[in-house]
Design a protein around this motif. Structure first.
Motif, PDB file in Angstrom:
ATOM      1  N   ALA B 237       0.838  -1.206   0.000  1.00  0.00           N
ATOM      2  CA  ALA B 237       0.000   0.000   0.000  1.00  0.00           C
ATOM      3  C   ALA B 237       0.871   1.254   0.000  1.00  0.00           C
ATOM      4  O   ALA B 237       0.590   2.223  -0.716  1.00  0.00           O
ATOM      5  N   THR B 238       1.935   1.230   0.797  1.00  0.00           N
ATOM      6  CA  THR B 238       2.818   2.399   0.871  1.00  0.00           C
ATOM      7  C   THR B 238       3.518   2.624  -0.465  1.00  0.00           C
ATOM      8  O   THR B 238       3.624   3.757  -0.950  1.00  0.00           O
ATOM      9  N   ARG B 239       3.991   1.532  -1.086  1.00  0.00           N
ATOM     10  CA  ARG B 239       4.687   1.640  -2.378  1.00  0.00           C
ATOM     11  C   ARG B 239       3.757   2.249  -3.417  1.00  0.00           C
ATOM     12  O   ARG B 239       4.156   3.111  -4.209  1.00  0.00           O
ATOM     13  N   SER B 240       2.507   1.799  -3.395  1.00  0.00           N
ATOM     14  CA  SER B 240       1.535   2.315  -4.356  1.00  0.00           C
ATOM     15  C   SER B 240       1.254   3.808  -4.095  1.00  0.00           C
ATOM     16  O   SER B 240       1.256   4.625  -5.036  1.00  0.00           O
ATOM     17  N   LEU B 241       1.070   4.180  -2.834  1.00  0.00           N
ATOM     18  CA  LEU B 241       0.794   5.598  -2.511  1.00  0.00           C
ATOM     19  C   LEU B 241       1.975   6.488  -2.884  1.00  0.00           C
ATOM     20  O   LEU B 241       1.800   7.577  -3.447  1.00  0.00           O
ATOM     21  N   ALA B 263       6.850  -1.340   8.079  1.00  0.00           N
ATOM     22  CA  ALA B 263       7.025  -1.714   6.674  1.00  0.00           C
ATOM     23  C   ALA B 263       7.051  -0.471   5.781  1.00  0.00           C
ATOM     24  O   ALA B 263       7.835  -0.377   4.837  1.00  0.00           O
ATOM     25  N   GLY B 264       6.194   0.496   6.103  1.00  0.00           N
ATOM     26  CA  GLY B 264       6.130   1.736   5.326  1.00  0.00           C
ATOM     27  C   GLY B 264       7.441   2.504   5.405  1.00  0.00           C
ATOM     28  O   GLY B 264       7.927   3.061   4.404  1.00  0.00           O
ATOM     29  N   LEU B 265       8.051   2.507   6.578  1.00  0.00           N
ATOM     30  CA  LEU B 265       9.332   3.187   6.774  1.00  0.00           C
ATOM     31  C   LEU B 265      10.402   2.562   5.880  1.00  0.00           C
ATOM     32  O   LEU B 265      11.213   3.254   5.250  1.00  0.00           O
ATOM     33  N   SER B 266      10.374   1.253   5.793  1.00  0.00           N
ATOM     34  CA  SER B 266      11.335   0.528   4.977  1.00  0.00           C
ATOM     35  C   SER B 266      11.125   0.829   3.485  1.00  0.00           C
ATOM     36  O   SER B 266      12.083   0.990   2.722  1.00  0.00           O
ATOM     37  N   VAL B 267       9.851   0.937   3.073  1.00  0.00           N
ATOM     38  CA  VAL B 267       9.543   1.250   1.669  1.00  0.00           C
ATOM     39  C   VAL B 267      10.023   2.662   1.316  1.00  0.00           C
ATOM     40  O   VAL B 267      10.596   2.889   0.241  1.00  0.00           O
ATOM     41  N   ALA B 268       9.794   3.621   2.223  1.00  0.00           N
ATOM     42  CA  ALA B 268      10.238   4.993   1.963  1.00  0.00           C
ATOM     43  C   ALA B 268      11.754   4.992   1.724  1.00  0.00           C
ATOM     44  O   ALA B 268      12.256   5.606   0.781  1.00  0.00           O
ATOM     45  N   SER B 269      12.475   4.275   2.583  1.00  0.00           N
ATOM     46  CA  SER B 269      13.924   4.198   2.457  1.00  0.00           C
ATOM     47  C   SER B 269      14.322   3.563   1.127  1.00  0.00           C
ATOM     48  O   SER B 269      15.196   4.052   0.412  1.00  0.00           O
ATOM     49  N   GLU B 270      13.648   2.491   0.759  1.00  0.00           N
ATOM     50  CA  GLU B 270      13.923   1.781  -0.510  1.00  0.00           C
ATOM     51  C   GLU B 270      13.677   2.702  -1.708  1.00  0.00           C
ATOM     52  O   GLU B 270      14.369   2.630  -2.726  1.00  0.00           O
ATOM     53  N   GLY B 272      14.080   5.913  -1.661  1.00  0.00           N
ATOM     54  CA  GLY B 272      14.922   7.103  -1.577  1.00  0.00           C
ATOM     55  C   GLY B 272      14.209   8.320  -1.016  1.00  0.00           C
ATOM     56  O   GLY B 272      14.645   9.455  -1.232  1.00  0.00           O
ATOM     57  N   LEU B 273      13.113   8.088  -0.295  1.00  0.00           N
ATOM     58  CA  LEU B 273      12.377   9.208   0.299  1.00  0.00           C
ATOM     59  C   LEU B 273      12.733   9.309   1.778  1.00  0.00           C
ATOM     60  O   LEU B 273      12.747   8.293   2.492  1.00  0.00           O
ATOM     61  N   GLY B 274      13.005  10.513   2.246  1.00  0.00           N
ATOM     62  CA  GLY B 274      13.350  10.706   3.653  1.00  0.00           C
ATOM     63  C   GLY B 274      12.112  10.735   4.534  1.00  0.00           C
ATOM     64  O   GLY B 274      11.071  11.257   4.144  1.00  0.00           O
ATOM     65  N   VAL B 275      12.241  10.183   5.733  1.00  0.00           N
ATOM     66  CA  VAL B 275      11.189  10.263   6.758  1.00  0.00           C
ATOM     67  C   VAL B 275      11.779  10.996   7.952  1.00  0.00           C
ATOM     68  O   VAL B 275      12.816  10.577   8.459  1.00  0.00           O
ATOM     69  N   PRO B 276      11.240  12.132   8.371  1.00  0.00           N
ATOM     70  CA  PRO B 276       9.978  12.720   7.925  1.00  0.00           C
ATOM     71  C   PRO B 276      10.147  13.789   6.832  1.00  0.00           C
ATOM     72  O   PRO B 276       9.142  14.416   6.478  1.00  0.00           O
ATOM     73  N   GLY B 277      11.361  13.981   6.268  1.00  0.00           N
ATOM     74  CA  GLY B 277      11.561  15.063   5.305  1.00  0.00           C
ATOM     75  C   GLY B 277      10.586  15.017   4.134  1.00  0.00           C
ATOM     76  O   GLY B 277       9.907  16.003   3.828  1.00  0.00           O
ATOM     77  N   ASP B 278      10.505  13.867   3.463  1.00  0.00           N
ATOM     78  CA  ASP B 278       9.630  13.750   2.291  1.00  0.00           C
ATOM     79  C   ASP B 278       8.235  13.250   2.640  1.00  0.00           C
ATOM     80  O   ASP B 278       7.260  13.571   1.973  1.00  0.00           O
ATOM     81  N   VAL B 279       8.172  12.415   3.648  1.00  0.00           N
ATOM     82  CA  VAL B 279       6.858  11.885   4.025  1.00  0.00           C
ATOM     83  C   VAL B 279       6.849  11.598   5.537  1.00  0.00           C
ATOM     84  O   VAL B 279       7.823  11.073   6.083  1.00  0.00           O
ATOM     85  N   SER B 280       5.770  12.016   6.196  1.00  0.00           N
ATOM     86  CA  SER B 280       5.591  11.734   7.621  1.00  0.00           C
ATOM     87  C   SER B 280       4.808  10.436   7.765  1.00  0.00           C
ATOM     88  O   SER B 280       3.867  10.183   6.998  1.00  0.00           O
TER      89      SER B 280
END
Lengths: 345, 345
Positions: B237-241, B263-270, B272-280
């Motif tokens: 779901a996170t990858r799709s969003l 799992a969502g945190l891991s997808v953001a990292s995969e 290349g999106l920063g948490v919380p910089g690019d997505v909270s």
């Protein structure tokens, strides 16, 4: 259990009151098809009015049906919720029980003596058809107790700990040796192990195997720390290991479960150490957690769900009269992922 | 349960064969002190030889003792092992049962109809003194079934779903509204929710509350996705969003449990999106997992262990005759950590 001489109600009384045969009462209480909803209701109503319930022991003996399997776990309740191992193990047990319309009687106990009393009461009170025993220690009092009772059990533990009981076990010594050998092959010479509870038999086996493997490979810088398996204890142990002066600091750490390895990864990050650049981490058990971290965690993979299912299947064999046996399950295998690499020179 | 007319063995026969009083047999089977080991052994031996077991129902009625509480869970076995929620809930239930020398009868079921049959059989077969019912749906058939049986239960669910049954519940709507309000206050206008199983009542309540909160705050870019609560589904779901084109990509995601947020945190990292910089990211339930990731996960904290304990205590009240009631537990509270921040402009 009153001592006043009330006449005992029998299945015949229930059948008469409901206006059906004894066979119909039997069908209703064994939850089998062939009766209308109205008839079932009438039977249950009659049984309630008369205060009758089937003798579960007789039912179980006459139909060879296994209804309930017991499992006592000796961990603080709070800790149980935090460890993926037990929930995966229980889910594997349940996967087999469900197929056979069987339930699990679960109880937390404070110590092994309490478990001995509990298994005794469960068995003599006919509340279980058999039990799964876990977390064996040296000279475990459950071994003679189960033998004396004739309780059908499967002992989850190495045969060296489980006496004459049927055992299902993992070859922890071989797996530890493989883990240490892999890290040594990558070039690590300062290897630490964050182990589980020292009192448990399988922890002792892993501790001895780790020392032996380090000795065989001529690794002088091997260290071990005991914990209670919790993430917090794993974090503390990792913080302590990584706080050593650089020449003494381990370059690789093996953990006894996965939640402690996840905690270790977080500690490395908090201390500004790269994984695997500054320190390699190797988890154990390998639940989905290991694939959800960044980097993903290399692990000694153990199919805990399948292990629970094997234990349940073996218990059904014991209950139906199979002789004692010793059943090794597949040894945990190394699954390299992103958290292990050669040490920086 | 055989239909041949065997004479019924009574406690008197057991006492006579063991050469003790009926009171002594009662003590032995209720596992109470006051008998020598030898006497207890003789009594159990006599009972075994005669094939006698105490009528558990009579024992329970005469002593008002509660021995066993039932819990059926409708999830695939494999999934059960992966979700921290249930193990923490069960550990909370066990913490109260253990104090009262009570066990939990646990069973996985495939659907709610199977559970209705199971609870019926458990209750009529006197295998449980009461049950905990979870995962309510709209028009849940367990409500009329429990009412009809007179089964003492605690329904874990919102009173709008649990009819006349005593309920213990979390105010999910208020918590969702707080979560959305917090993210909006940080400046987020494109907020997504990765929700649980759509068929569950509490998922519907959260879904409606999310829509309502977004509407009230004038947030047009609100999206929701349903999952099965697993880490893998949360990752998908996170990858799709996060694969949406930048202007449509959510800048904040709320999850219905914590394993999906990990799992969502891991997808953001995969990606290349920063948490919380690019997505909270904002988790739910808040097991220790949320404090073991890097960055640590902000969460709507819910004391799941304490929730399980409250449910067990309430069930003891129902079993001992307390009238029906509706018991809200503390609403999940926002615990900000490292994974939430204002969006980049």
């Amino acid at each position: 259990m009153t001592t006043s001489p009330t006449p005992r109600v029998t299945i015949k009384d229930v059948a008469a009151r409901a206006g059906v045969s004894k066979g119909a009462v039997s069908l209703a209480f064994n939850h089998k098809p062939g009766l209308s909803e109205a008839t079932r209701d009438r039977i249950f109503e009659a049984a309630r009015e008369l205060g009758w319930a089937p003798n579960l022991a007789a039912r179980s003996l006459s139909s060879s049906r296994v209804d309930v399997v017991g499992l006592a776990i000796c961990r603080p309740a709070q800790l149980l919720g935090l460890e993926p191992f037990y929930m995966e193990f229980v889910s594997g047990v349940e996967s087999v029980l469900t197929e056979r319309s069987c339930s699990l009687l679960l109880r937390l106990v404070r110590n092994v003596e309490e478990e001995v009393g509990l298994q005794d009461a469960w068995w003599r009170g006919k509340q279980v058809s058999g039990s799964i025993l876990v977390d064996f220690r040296a000279d475990d009092p459950r071994v003679p107790a189960a033998e004396r009772l004739g309780l059908p059990v499967v002992a989850v533990g190495h045969p060296s700990l489980t006496g004459s009981l049927t055992s299902v076990w993992t070859d922890d010594a071989t797996a530890v040796t493989e883990a240490v050998g892999y890290l040594a092959a990558l070039g690590h010479r300062r290897i630490a192990r964050v182990g589980g509870a020292a009192a448990l038999g399988h922890t002792s086996i892993r501790t001895a195997a780790f020392d032996e493997a380090a000795r065989a490979l001529g690794i002088a810088g091997a260290r071990q720390v005991a914990t209670d398996f919790s993430g917090e204890a794993g974090a503390r142990a990792t913080r302590s290991l990584l706080s050593a002066a650089r020449p003494d600091r381990p370059t690789a750490i093996v953990y006894d479960n996965d939640i402690m390895a996840v905690a270790g990864l977080s500690v490395a990050s908090e201390m500004g150490l790269g994984v695997p650049g500054d320190v390699s981490l190797l988890a154990w058990d390998d639940s989905q957690l290991c694939r959800l971290t960044h980097p993903t965690l290399s692990a000694m993979s153990h199919d805990v769900h399948g292990f629970g299912a094997d234990v349940a299947r073996t218990l059904f064999g014991v209950i139906t009269g199979e002789g004692p046996g010793s059943h090794p399950v597949p040894t945990p295998v190394l699954t390299p992922r992103g958290s292990t690499a050669p040490p920086k020179v």
